[in-house]
Design an enzyme around this catalytic site. Structure first.
Site, mmCIF file in Angstrom:
data_model
loop_
_atom_site.group_PDB
_atom_site.id
_atom_site.type_symbol
_atom_site.label_atom_id
_atom_site.label_comp_id
_atom_site.label_asym_id
_atom_site.label_seq_id
_atom_site.Cartn_x
_atom_site.Cartn_y
_atom_site.Cartn_z
ATOM 1 N N CYS A 150 -77.869 69.847 -85.477
ATOM 2 C CA CYS A 150 -76.582 70.142 -86.402
ATOM 3 C C CYS A 150 -75.269 69.722 -85.422
ATOM 4 O O CYS A 150 -75.072 70.394 -84.771
ATOM 5 C CB CYS A 150 -76.512 71.413 -87.025
ATOM 6 S SG CYS A 150 -75.136 71.565 -87.896
ATOM 7 N N THR A 179 -71.184 77.443 -89.951
ATOM 8 C CA THR A 179 -71.574 76.228 -89.026
ATOM 9 C C THR A 179 -70.328 75.749 -88.279
ATOM 10 O O THR A 179 -69.330 75.411 -88.982
ATOM 11 C CB THR A 179 -72.071 75.197 -89.835
ATOM 12 O OG1 THR A 179 -73.320 75.457 -90.554
ATOM 13 C CG2 THR A 179 -72.668 74.110 -88.899
ATOM 14 N N GLU A 182 -73.848 78.890 -85.368
ATOM 15 C CA GLU A 182 -73.322 79.368 -86.699
ATOM 16 C C GLU A 182 -72.746 80.720 -86.286
ATOM 17 O O GLU A 182 -73.159 81.413 -84.911
ATOM 18 C CB GLU A 182 -74.673 79.887 -87.451
ATOM 19 C CG GLU A 182 -75.632 78.735 -87.805
ATOM 20 C CD GLU A 182 -75.063 77.583 -88.708
ATOM 21 O OE1 GLU A 182 -74.072 78.208 -89.785
ATOM 22 O OE2 GLU A 182 -75.378 76.379 -88.767
ATOM 23 N N HIS A 204 -72.495 68.402 -99.968
ATOM 24 C CA HIS A 204 -72.906 68.829 -98.881
ATOM 25 C C HIS A 204 -74.701 68.563 -98.872
ATOM 26 O O HIS A 204 -75.240 68.473 -97.961
ATOM 27 C CB HIS A 204 -72.885 70.225 -98.347
ATOM 28 C CG HIS A 204 -72.997 70.737 -96.891
ATOM 29 N ND1 HIS A 204 -72.651 69.891 -95.837
ATOM 30 C CD2 HIS A 204 -73.707 71.574 -96.320
ATOM 31 C CE1 HIS A 204 -72.994 70.457 -94.770
ATOM 32 N NE2 HIS A 204 -73.535 71.656 -95.006
ATOM 33 N N TYR A 206 -77.211 66.288 -96.074
ATOM 34 C CA TYR A 206 -78.435 66.584 -95.793
ATOM 35 C C TYR A 206 -79.412 65.110 -95.696
ATOM 36 O O TYR A 206 -80.394 65.200 -94.962
ATOM 37 C CB TYR A 206 -79.105 67.898 -96.437
ATOM 38 C CG TYR A 206 -78.671 69.110 -95.794
ATOM 39 C CD1 TYR A 206 -77.307 69.191 -95.532
ATOM 40 C CD2 TYR A 206 -79.480 70.095 -95.634
ATOM 41 C CE1 TYR A 206 -76.750 70.432 -94.953
ATOM 42 C CE2 TYR A 206 -78.957 71.427 -94.898
ATOM 43 C CZ TYR A 206 -77.844 71.530 -94.906
ATOM 44 O OH TYR A 206 -77.267 72.674 -94.264
ATOM 45 N N CYS A 243 -78.161 63.902 -92.094
ATOM 46 C CA CYS A 243 -78.412 64.404 -90.642
ATOM 47 C C CYS A 243 -79.817 64.799 -90.652
ATOM 48 O O CYS A 243 -80.354 64.592 -89.542
ATOM 49 C CB CYS A 243 -77.537 65.602 -90.661
ATOM 50 S SG CYS A 243 -78.130 67.113 -91.692
HETATM 51 FE FE1 SF4 Z 1 -74.985 70.340 -89.856
HETATM 52 FE FE2 SF4 Z 1 -76.154 68.684 -91.423
HETATM 53 FE FE3 SF4 Z 1 -74.609 70.289 -92.391
HETATM 54 FE FE4 SF4 Z 1 -73.629 68.179 -90.808
HETATM 55 S S1 SF4 Z 1 -74.738 68.135 -92.624
HETATM 56 S S2 SF4 Z 1 -72.959 70.392 -90.646
HETATM 57 S S3 SF4 Z 1 -75.306 68.218 -89.237
HETATM 58 S S4 SF4 Z 1 -76.645 70.667 -91.403
HETATM 59 FE FE FE Z 2 -75.570 72.860 -92.734
#
Ligand code: SF4
Ligand code: FE
Length: 485
Positions: A100, A191, A257, A292, A296, A299
């Site tokens: 991440c 995060t 985190e 968000h 995902y 990422c």
């Molecule tokens: Fe982390 Fe993925 Fe969330 Fe970006 S989208 S902050 S890389 S978990």
């Molecule tokens: Fe996340």
């Protein structure tokens, strides 16, 4: 100001007076702390790609406010193409870091607030959108890393915010003053919080009239008086203190985190984007979650690429790469991984323009994307562990490998294919361990389950977004029960 480089970003963090605790002690220099630094290195990549001409199209954008070239992480989506590029950028960064890289939550918060503050002003005659736009300009001009802080501790889940025995279990306004508000509470699972310049706070759920003190959104510098960060533990985190490299698995990057405490923090009005408009808590949550859950699709597919590459490599090192069942397992891993990505692209391509001008993803498809993410990485990990073999969890340490007396035995007995140095085989096993159960699992598995909302949150949205009555009509028409479609 020009787009920052990774190095400039790291140096800019040193200027903050941020209060961080880790293992019960205050960290005087978080930037160079061996447990924290790998996570800073991951964020730095989001800056470096924006300076790399090879990635200019993905990693930079043109500000709709100033016309300047900016880092895409500070951009407000102006088209479905922007949404697609975001997913592609996140996949690229997952591939480059294998973990991440933390900067998407801030981007998703900015986009959600650009829509919600506009709608609030339209409906309530407030001036939140103007304030937000001024703030956004500041973020873009200074290429800031923002932490999107949504998740409250929530206490007893059966009770609303205002019904909790301890009223601080959801972040709330404790005082309204002429010059601003004072807030108290906590945001957890944050995060990249310690690596951020700014903390953007949003409500975490729907609010009713009686919860209006909890309907609050604002942005403050991460070293604002009254903010305290308590760093989250990760599996195998002490390996970072061992002066290890092989045993880290991912020798370059980490995730982060933290828990943030807001100990009666003052926020000036120009940084407040919602203060009591409880009916707009849900739109912010809904839009942020949709973005968000789209993230995902990028990422996690990128980290999946790394894990698939690691599994295929260890199969080679073990001498089993051509076995048909291994090849089939690699195919299955790719199938699952590309399905995640396909959903990220689909919800972006089917995005739409909101009245604010900001493009939002297709909410149903972004929830489908994240629902798949709560499952597929687990199966991809299972297959990687199957291919890797049991050495994944019985491997002696790097220090044993380097010990002059016993290292030779490890080199001799842990060798796979004869052309491959034993150390390379061990490094690849440690990388698989990192992503599937160690330091990197934070960004791949548990975060896939709960990040951007736990599985049930998506199922509620899927039920809400699907027009089941229309589908029943289709069936009834074809069955001859109804005359018209
Ligand atoms: Fe982390 Fe993925 Fe969330 Fe970006 S989208 S902050 S890389 S978990
Ligand atoms: Fe996340």
């Amino acid at each position: 100001m020009a787009i920052k480089t990774g190095k400039e970003y790291v140096e800019s963090l040193r200027k903050r007076r941020i209060k961080v605790y880790l293992f019960g002690e205050k960290v005087e220099n978080p930037v160079d702390h061996p447990i924290i630094r790998p996570s800073i290195n991951s964020v730095a990549v989001t800056y470096d790609v924006a300076n790399d001409p090879n990635y200019e199209d993905l990693a930079t954008a043109t500000s709709h406010l100033t016309g300047e070239k900016i880092n895409r992480f500070t951009h407000i989506h102006q088209s479905t193409q922007d949404l697609v590029k975001k997913v592609k950028l996140l996949r690229l960064l997952g591939q480059k870091t294998g973990i991440c890289f933390q900067r998407c939550v801030g981007m998703d918060s900015l986009n959600a607030l650009s829509i919600a503050t506009f709608e609030m002003d339209q409906k309530l005659g407030t001036e939140y959108h103007k304030r937000f736009t001024d703030y956004l300009k500041y973020v873009q001009e200074n290429d800031l890393m923002c932490c999107g802080a949504m998740t409250d501790p929530k206490g007893d889940r059966s009770l609303r915010p205002s019904q909790q025995a301890d009223p601080d279990l959801y972040l709330r306004i404790v005082e309204q003053r002429d010059d601003g508000i004072v807030v108290r509470g906590s945001k957890i699972h944050q995060t990249g919080a310690v690596n951020s310049h700014e903390i953007i706070v949003m409500p975490t759920r729907t609010m009713r009239k009686e919860d209006e003190d909890y309907g609050v959104s604002f942005a403050i510098p991460s070293d604002t008086e009254g903010l305290i960060y308590i760093y989250g533990r990760q599996s195998c985190d002490l390996r970072k203190l061992e002066d290890a490299e092989i045993d880290l698995g991912n020798a370059r990057y980490g995730g982060q985190e933290a828990m943030i405490i807001f100990d009666d923090v003052f926020v000036p009005w120009e940084r407040v984007f919602m203060a009591g408009e409880h009916e707009f808590a849900w739109p912010i949550v809904n839009e942020f979650s949709a973005y968000h859950r789209q993230s995902y699709g990028g990422c996690k597919a990128g980290v999946g690429d790394v894990l698939i590459g690691a599994a295929a490599t260890i199969a080679e090192y073990n001498g089993v790469a051509t076995a048909s069942h291994i090849r089939d397992k690699i195919v299955e891993m790719n199938h699952l991984n590309e399905t995640i990505y396909a959903c990220g692209i689909a919800c972006s391509a089917e995005g739409y323009k909101t009245p604010s001008g900001t493009y939002l993803v297709n909410i149903l498809l972004s929830n489908i994307c994240k629902q798949n993410v709560t499952r597929f990485p687990y199966e991809i990990v299972r297959l990687a562990e199957d291919i890797a073999g049991g050495l994944l969890v019985t491997l002696p340490s790097e220090k044993d490998l380097k010990n002059p007396e016993i290292g030779k035995y490890m080199n001799k007995y842990l060798k796979g294919q004869k052309e491959i140095p034993t150390e390379s085989r061990l490094r690849m096993l440690r990388l698989i361990e990192n992503i599937s159960m160690g330091l990197g699992a934070i960004g791949y598995q548990i975060e896939s389950m709960h990040g951007a909302g736990s599985p049930q949150a998506q199922r509620i949205m899927i039920e809400r977004e699907v027009n089941i009555e229309w589908k029943k009509k289709l069936a009834k028409f074809l069955a001859g029960i109804e005359k018209e479609e």
